[in-house]
Scaffold this motif. Sequence first.
Motif, PDB file in Angstrom:
ATOM      1  N   ASP A 170       0.847  -1.212   0.000  1.00  0.00           N
ATOM      2  CA  ASP A 170       0.000   0.000   0.000  1.00  0.00           C
ATOM      3  C   ASP A 170       0.877   1.255   0.000  1.00  0.00           C
ATOM      4  O   ASP A 170       0.848   2.038   0.935  1.00  0.00           O
TER       5      ASP A 170
ATOM      6  N   ASP B  76       7.484   3.607   3.134  1.00  0.00           N
ATOM      7  CA  ASP B  76       8.295   2.423   3.403  1.00  0.00           C
ATOM      8  C   ASP B  76       7.984   1.288   2.422  1.00  0.00           C
ATOM      9  O   ASP B  76       8.854   0.497   2.068  1.00  0.00           O
TER      10      ASP B  76
ATOM     11  N   ASN C 168      -2.374   2.989   3.542  1.00  0.00           N
ATOM     12  CA  ASN C 168      -1.748   4.303   3.738  1.00  0.00           C
ATOM     13  C   ASN C 168      -2.523   5.405   3.027  1.00  0.00           C
ATOM     14  O   ASN C 168      -2.459   6.572   3.423  1.00  0.00           O
TER      15      ASN C 168
ATOM     16  N   HIS D 157       1.704   9.903   5.913  1.00  0.00           N
ATOM     17  CA  HIS D 157       2.264   9.693   4.566  1.00  0.00           C
ATOM     18  C   HIS D 157       1.911  10.829   3.597  1.00  0.00           C
ATOM     19  O   HIS D 157       2.179  10.721   2.404  1.00  0.00           O
TER      20      HIS D 157
ATOM     21  N   THR E 280       2.841  -6.075   2.852  1.00  0.00           N
ATOM     22  CA  THR E 280       3.299  -4.910   3.616  1.00  0.00           C
ATOM     23  C   THR E 280       2.182  -3.882   3.792  1.00  0.00           C
ATOM     24  O   THR E 280       2.442  -2.699   4.029  1.00  0.00           O
TER      25      THR E 280
ATOM     26  N   GLU F 126      -1.143  -2.474  15.772  1.00  0.00           N
ATOM     27  CA  GLU F 126      -0.315  -1.981  14.657  1.00  0.00           C
ATOM     28  C   GLU F 126      -1.247  -1.729  13.471  1.00  0.00           C
ATOM     29  O   GLU F 126      -2.231  -2.433  13.276  1.00  0.00           O
TER      30      GLU F 126
ATOM     31  N   HIS G 105       9.639   0.111   8.008  1.00  0.00           N
ATOM     32  CA  HIS G 105       9.115  -1.207   8.354  1.00  0.00           C
ATOM     33  C   HIS G 105       9.133  -2.224   7.196  1.00  0.00           C
ATOM     34  O   HIS G 105       9.576  -3.352   7.342  1.00  0.00           O
ATOM     35  N   ASP G 106       8.577  -1.817   6.059  1.00  0.00           N
ATOM     36  CA  ASP G 106       8.179  -2.790   5.038  1.00  0.00           C
ATOM     37  C   ASP G 106       9.299  -3.579   4.353  1.00  0.00           C
ATOM     38  O   ASP G 106       9.121  -4.783   4.110  1.00  0.00           O
TER      39      ASP G 106
END
Length: 345
Positions: free
Chosen positions: A9, A13, A38, A84, A128, A184, A272-273
């Motif tokens: 998405d 990241d 996102n 974002h 992700t 999360e 993160h991703d």
Amino acid sequence: PIPLWLDCDPGHDDAFAILLAAYHPGIKLLGISTVHGNASLEKTTNNALSVLTAIGKHNEISVHPGAAHALVHRKPIHAPTDIHGESGIDGTTLLPAPQGAASPVAAVDAMATALRATAPGAAWVVATGALTNVAALFQAHPDLAAHVRGLSVMGGSVGGGFTPAPMGKVAGVGRIGNWTQWAEFNVLIDPEAASFLLAHPVLAPKTTLVPLDLTHLVLATREVQDLLLYGPEGPREGRGKSDLRVMLVELVNFFAGTYRDVFDLVEGPPLHDPLAVAAVLTGTPHEIPFYDFDPGSAEGPARRERFAVEVVTEGTLDEAFAGAPTGRTVVRKLEELDAEGVRIP
Ligand code: BDR
Ligand code: CA
């Protein structure tokens, strides 16, 4: 190379997950599907196409739009623009308009076709974003659960990893989630999809979960940003920085600003991703790396633990924001393995 399907998405990241999957010589990227998260599905699809254009892979890798909302919760929630930005991937003027369009083949169909074309036990699915597309895939094609080698997911949180990592302000005492007290983001926005996958009798044992506990330890510090900008040789007189490198650093910088403002994190943001992509390269598909390893050891984790993961699905999003544990990933230790993979009784 390891055949890999990436569901994402983008997302700052996520862009780095695409970059890693598209260029790592150990990986063969089969295709990309997009999901709500996102930003809206329309935006995340557009962003995926832009990122592929920027990295010169738009003619090779197709992008397939998937779900615009969660399996059960019908109203999509998107990350607020302070994370974002408006587009889902703000912060640079160097991201090109997409060359080419998204494929008319829907995400689930494209994933199924691509995975069936791989040898049994070979391909990884990496997620992700929200887990909606991936859950829909295995619901529509149950036989594929045995066919894939593994599933790697950036999502969830065990203890949060807010401490001792330098995650100050937002952490508070006992903070676990980055979106609510407990949850999360990727799991919160489609807990039923996450629950379906993590409780799946065939898939769960070969799923690697990359939770916040891990991603909060891997920060894109100033040093990392310089490496990204100049390469391993560092800045040199007369050598220009490519637009691509500048663009990537601008994306990191935007995300750094987010983490400074929202999470009070000054060292640099966690990306993160890409870690969920990197996890497939460890060659340990059925084991979740133990996150609390000795950081002094070059060999990485000295031992591993395997967990069963349960997702809390009760409660609405409003209740989650009011303190309910909706979207929390609750873990139960199944076994512990030593460095050689031998079970510790
Ligand atoms: C996850 O949420 C998204 O905002 C990021 O892209 C990442 O996948 C982190 O919780
Ligand atoms: Ca993401």
